[in-house]
Design an enzyme around this catalytic site. Structure first.
Site, short mmCIF file in Angstrom:
data_model
loop_
_atom_site.label_atom_id
_atom_site.label_comp_id
_atom_site.label_asym_id
_atom_site.label_seq_id
_atom_site.Cartn_x
_atom_site.Cartn_y
_atom_site.Cartn_z
N LYS A 1 0.84 -1.21 0.00
CA LYS A 1 0.00 0.00 0.00
C LYS A 1 0.87 1.26 0.00
CE LYS A 1 -3.60 -2.68 2.22
NZ LYS A 1 -4.26 -3.13 3.44
N GLN B 1 -4.49 -1.69 9.82
CA GLN B 1 -4.35 -3.00 9.20
C GLN B 1 -4.87 -4.11 10.12
OE1 GLN B 1 -3.15 -3.64 5.96
NE2 GLN B 1 -3.81 -5.74 6.38
N ASP C 1 -10.63 2.17 3.78
CA ASP C 1 -10.87 0.72 3.65
C ASP C 1 -12.37 0.45 3.43
OD1 ASP C 1 -8.67 -0.98 3.68
OD2 ASP C 1 -8.43 -0.86 5.86
#
Ligand code: NAP
Length: 292
Positions: A53, A97, A120
């Site tokens: 990412k 995460q 997200d």
């Protein structure tokens, strides 16, 4: 022989498009979008995902920051960091995460993230808007799957889509996106589904997001099916430098000959998830800059 849905190539195309957009933005004297990743602990897969990412941010010209914590961090400390990131005007979007250590409630952490920065697409507010015309930030992996299908001109309207897996971050939002904006007829299967193969054999488009390598074999699909394999499991493999191979949920050797299109693992959905994160960050940035 099936056409390979090349997520790596499509993600590269998207990154080039976004890079051009970033250049135009910064040429006008604006700051670039800023994505932050919060990583707790030493999980190898999580470190790899986060590094992918961060690399994508570099490619498109975003500012990126990685905040790392030892797995002993308390829930309160992490929630405080979430509060800080919510209020930080220099941060357009951030991810925490997953997975998190067991002593930290994932639900509490996600609930605390401002929906406007939730790139997200995990927060209840963003989840609740998935099927609305003016939706907000979509869940990254299902969004990536839809983008991949779109870029290969694969129509979902009127098709029978079967989704295997009903997690909050992949299967369930995938089903809603396909049935809502995608105008498909959707069957969602899960661990309690009886005779899974009776459902998967009816699929025009089959999306599998379980995490069990080899769950779907050739006998379980019909000729011409479009197969999207979200599954990503590390399987020990002494022939690989890293000591493991990434395996999808679909047995490629037996399913590919019957499919019209199929994603590889790796190189299919994974890069598209990152591309979605990059797209969501641009959406969040544009909204924030108007508000500032
Ligand atoms: P998850 O939260 O563990 O959910 C798995 C789902 O599969 C659950 O809904 C479960 O049903 C269902 N399931 C389990 N065994 C099954 C079986 N034998 N038959 C049918 N359904 C079954 O996992 P997730 O987060 O959705 O991730 C799924 C996979 O996708 C994992 O391999 C993950 O690594 C991968 N993934 C990849 C990306 C990417 O970017 N490529 C992104 C996210 C996830 P119940 O709900 O009934 O328990």
């Amino acid at each position: 022989m099936a056409i390979i849905l090349d997520g790596r190539k499509v993600a590269r195309d998207i990154e080039s498009e976004i890079a051009e957009e970033v250049k135009k933005i910064t040429d006008k004297g604006n700051r670039p979008p800023h994505l932050v990743a919060v990583l707790v602990g030493e999980d190898g897969a999580s470190k790899t995902y986060v590094s992918g990412k961060m690399k994508a941010c570099d490619v498109v010209g975003y500012k990126s920051s990685l905040i790392r914590y030892d797995e002993t961090i308390t829930e309160e400390e992490l929630l405080n960091k979430v509060d800080d990131l919510n209020e930080d005007k220099g941060v357009d979007g951030y991810i925490v995460q997953l997975p998190l250590p067991e002593h930290i409630s994932v639900e509490k952490v996600i609930d605390r993230i401002y929906p406007s920065k939730d790139v997200d697409g995990f927060t209840p507010a963003n989840f609740g808007k998935i099927d609305q015309e003016h939706h907000s930030l979509l869940p990254a992996t299902p969004m990536g799957v839809i983008e991949l299908l779109n870029r290969y001109d694969i129509e979902t309207k009127g098709k029978h889509c079967v989704v295997v897996g009903k997690s909050h971050i992949v299967g369930m939002p995938m089903g809603i996106l396909l049935a809502g904006p995608g105008d498909a007829t959707v069957t969602i299967c899960h661990i309690h589904t009886q005779n899974l193969e009776e459902h998967t054999r009816k699929a025009d488009i089959l999306v599998v997001a379980v995490g069990k390598p080899g769950l779907i074999i050739g006998d379980m699909v019909k000729e011409g099916v479009v197969v999207v394999d979200v599954g990503t499991t590390r399987v020990p493999d002494a022939t690989k430098k890293k000591g493991f191979a990434l395996k999808g949920d679909v047995e490629f050797a037996t399913v590919e000959p019957k499919a019209s299109y199929i994603t590889p693992v790796p190189g299919g959905v994974g890069p598209m998830t990152i591309a979605s994160l990059i797209m969501n960050t641009m959406i969040a940035y544009k909204k924030a800059m108007v508000l500032e």
